[in-house]
Design a protein around this motif. Structure first.
Motif, PDB file in Angstrom:
ATOM      1  N   GLY A 243     -75.414  -3.621  36.088  1.00 26.52           N
ATOM      2  CA  GLY A 243     -74.256  -4.041  36.928  1.00 26.52           C
ATOM      3  C   GLY A 243     -74.486  -5.404  37.546  1.00 26.52           C
ATOM      4  N   ASN A 244     -73.188  -5.996  38.309  1.00 29.33           N
ATOM      5  CA  ASN A 244     -73.573  -7.305  38.701  1.00 29.33           C
ATOM      6  C   ASN A 244     -74.331  -7.437  39.757  1.00 29.33           C
ATOM      7  OD1 ASN A 244     -70.987  -5.667  39.933  1.00 29.33           O
ATOM      8  ND2 ASN A 244     -71.373  -7.128  41.450  1.00 29.33           N
ATOM      9  N   ASN A 245     -74.596  -6.362  40.637  1.00 31.07           N
ATOM     10  CA  ASN A 245     -75.767  -6.437  41.618  1.00 31.07           C
ATOM     11  C   ASN A 245     -77.188  -6.289  41.173  1.00 31.07           C
ATOM     12  OD1 ASN A 245     -74.374  -7.157  44.090  1.00 31.07           O
ATOM     13  ND2 ASN A 245     -73.273  -5.485  43.734  1.00 31.07           N
ATOM     14  N   ASP A 246     -77.272  -6.099  39.965  1.00 29.09           N
ATOM     15  CA  ASP A 246     -78.656  -5.609  39.393  1.00 29.09           C
ATOM     16  C   ASP A 246     -79.345  -6.810  38.574  1.00 29.09           C
ATOM     17  OD1 ASP A 246     -78.340  -2.973  39.927  1.00 29.09           O
ATOM     18  OD2 ASP A 246     -77.150  -2.693  38.207  1.00 29.09           O
ATOM     19  N   ILE A 247     -78.259  -7.810  38.788  1.00 32.30           N
ATOM     20  CA  ILE A 247     -78.843  -9.402  38.094  1.00 32.30           C
ATOM     21  C   ILE A 247     -80.123  -9.683  38.894  1.00 32.30           C
ATOM     22  CG2 ILE A 247     -78.308 -11.475  37.294  1.00 32.30           C
ATOM     23  CD1 ILE A 247     -77.146  -9.259  35.630  1.00 32.30           C
ATOM     24  N   GLY A 248     -81.129 -10.081  38.379  1.00 32.00           N
ATOM     25  CA  GLY A 248     -82.315 -10.758  39.055  1.00 32.00           C
ATOM     26  C   GLY A 248     -83.202  -9.280  39.328  1.00 32.00           C
TER      27      GLY A 248
ATOM     28  N   LYS B 284     -69.325 -18.718  20.451  1.00 34.28           N
ATOM     29  CA  LYS B 284     -70.530 -18.119  19.835  1.00 34.28           C
ATOM     30  C   LYS B 284     -71.624 -17.557  20.989  1.00 34.28           C
ATOM     31  CE  LYS B 284     -70.580 -21.005  15.782  1.00 34.28           C
ATOM     32  NZ  LYS B 284     -71.479 -21.853  15.105  1.00 34.28           N
ATOM     33  N   GLU B 285     -71.369 -17.912  22.370  1.00 32.57           N
ATOM     34  CA  GLU B 285     -72.299 -17.706  23.573  1.00 32.57           C
ATOM     35  C   GLU B 285     -71.908 -16.579  24.057  1.00 32.57           C
ATOM     36  OE1 GLU B 285     -75.506 -19.179  23.525  1.00 32.57           O
ATOM     37  OE2 GLU B 285     -74.955 -20.041  21.775  1.00 32.57           O
ATOM     38  N   CYS B 286     -70.592 -16.063  23.758  1.00 31.08           N
ATOM     39  CA  CYS B 286     -70.078 -15.095  24.876  1.00 31.08           C
ATOM     40  C   CYS B 286     -70.701 -13.758  24.792  1.00 31.08           C
ATOM     41  CB  CYS B 286     -68.671 -14.593  24.183  1.00 31.08           C
ATOM     42  SG  CYS B 286     -68.687 -13.856  22.733  1.00 31.08           S
ATOM     43  N   LEU B 287     -71.387 -13.684  23.893  1.00 29.95           N
ATOM     44  CA  LEU B 287     -72.280 -12.040  24.092  1.00 29.95           C
ATOM     45  C   LEU B 287     -73.608 -12.384  24.810  1.00 29.95           C
ATOM     46  CD1 LEU B 287     -71.876 -10.739  20.479  1.00 29.95           C
ATOM     47  CD2 LEU B 287     -70.706 -10.230  22.457  1.00 29.95           C
ATOM     48  N   LYS B 288     -73.859 -13.471  25.178  1.00 31.46           N
ATOM     49  CA  LYS B 288     -75.109 -13.792  26.029  1.00 31.46           C
ATOM     50  C   LYS B 288     -74.865 -13.795  27.662  1.00 31.46           C
ATOM     51  CE  LYS B 288     -77.185 -16.324  22.515  1.00 31.46           C
ATOM     52  NZ  LYS B 288     -77.825 -17.780  21.999  1.00 31.46           N
ATOM     53  N   ASN B 289     -73.716 -13.487  27.970  1.00 27.91           N
ATOM     54  CA  ASN B 289     -73.320 -13.362  29.130  1.00 27.91           C
ATOM     55  C   ASN B 289     -73.956 -12.334  30.112  1.00 27.91           C
ATOM     56  OD1 ASN B 289     -71.557 -12.799  31.795  1.00 27.91           O
ATOM     57  ND2 ASN B 289     -70.131 -14.203  30.931  1.00 27.91           N
ATOM     58  N   ILE B 290     -74.669 -12.741  31.166  1.00 30.57           N
ATOM     59  CA  ILE B 290     -75.760 -11.962  31.642  1.00 30.57           C
ATOM     60  C   ILE B 290     -74.979 -10.412  32.395  1.00 30.57           C
ATOM     61  CG2 ILE B 290     -77.398 -13.335  32.122  1.00 30.57           C
ATOM     62  CD1 ILE B 290     -76.425 -13.832  34.973  1.00 30.57           C
TER      63      ILE B 290
END
Length: 228
Positions: free
Chosen positions: A86-91, A128-134
């Motif tokens: 989820g958004n708060n799991d980044i990092g 092309k980079e859309c699937l790399k969005n964290i």
């Protein structure tokens, strides 16, 4: 990676272990804990989790797992666990990856025959980079008579200036292209998306206890809410 799913797989989202701020935003957390004789919400949450799950159980957690020292709780939880980031799991999810009995989905995982075509169409529309969005993390799979997207964010429900908009645009389009019938999600806590095809499994909506997928789908078809 194939994410193992059965009718007996448990689901929950937005545990926010170790997060003090969420207690004022969602007062039902402490109120429920106090009513059941617990002095804090995390102890109550762990008790409910381990009451529902054995060591052999499987559970998918749909994001926003822990904050700060809440990482200490993760080793106390029963079951084989999959975190959809989820958004708060980044990092933070790299730490989760290193834990025994934890698996992490940190991408858009399409476990359906049309996955290659769908990804090509997404790249054509969003770049092309859309699937790399964290922030683009979800599992789409066929289960019995449903095609389900499991994600942290609900589809087709957001603020006007949502800072995760780029990822959520791709998520919404994926739901349409894959012809999903259901979106099982978190993020909204006690709120509802207003969409009949969305099922909110934030812990507030499940009375803080993980529930089996079979039970969640059955109640959804009957339009019965755990919270009622």
């Amino acid at each position: 990676m194939h994410y193992f799913l059965t009718r007996d797989t448990f689901l929950i989202s937005d545990s926010h272990f170790g997060h003090e701020a969420v207690l004022s935003k969602e007062p039902s957390r402490l109120r429920s804990a106090f009513e059941c004789g617990f002095k804090d919400f995390d102890s109550y949450s762990v008790y409910l989790w381990n009451s529902a799950l054995s060591e052999k159980s499987r559970i998918w957690h749909l994001g926003d797992l822990y904050f700060g020292k809440g990482y200490k709780i993760l080793k106390k939880l029963n079951g084989t666990k999959t975190l959809i980031v989820g958004n708060n799991d980044i990092g933070k999810f790299e730490y989760v990856k290193g834990l025994k009995s934890w698996h992490v989905c940190s991408k858009l995982s399409l476990q359906i025959p049309e996955r290659k075509l769908i990804k090509e169409r997404l790249k054509a529309r969003f770049g092309k980079e859309c699937l790399k969005n964290i922030y683009l993390n979800a599992v789409v799979c066929d289960f019995e008579d449903e095609r389900i997207m499991f994600s942290h964010f609900p589809v087709f429900n957001r603020k006007a200036r949502d800072r995760f908009g780029a990822a959520r645009d791709v998520l919404d389009e994926t739901f349409k292209l894959a012809r999903c019938s259901l979106n099982i999600h978190g993020h909204l806590h006690s709120r509802d998306s207003g969409n009949s095809f969305c099922i909110n499994v934030s812990c507030e909506r499940l009375r803080f206890m993980p529930r089996k997928l079979s039970e969640i789908l059955s109640l959804h078809k009957k339009r019965v809410d755990f919270y009622d």
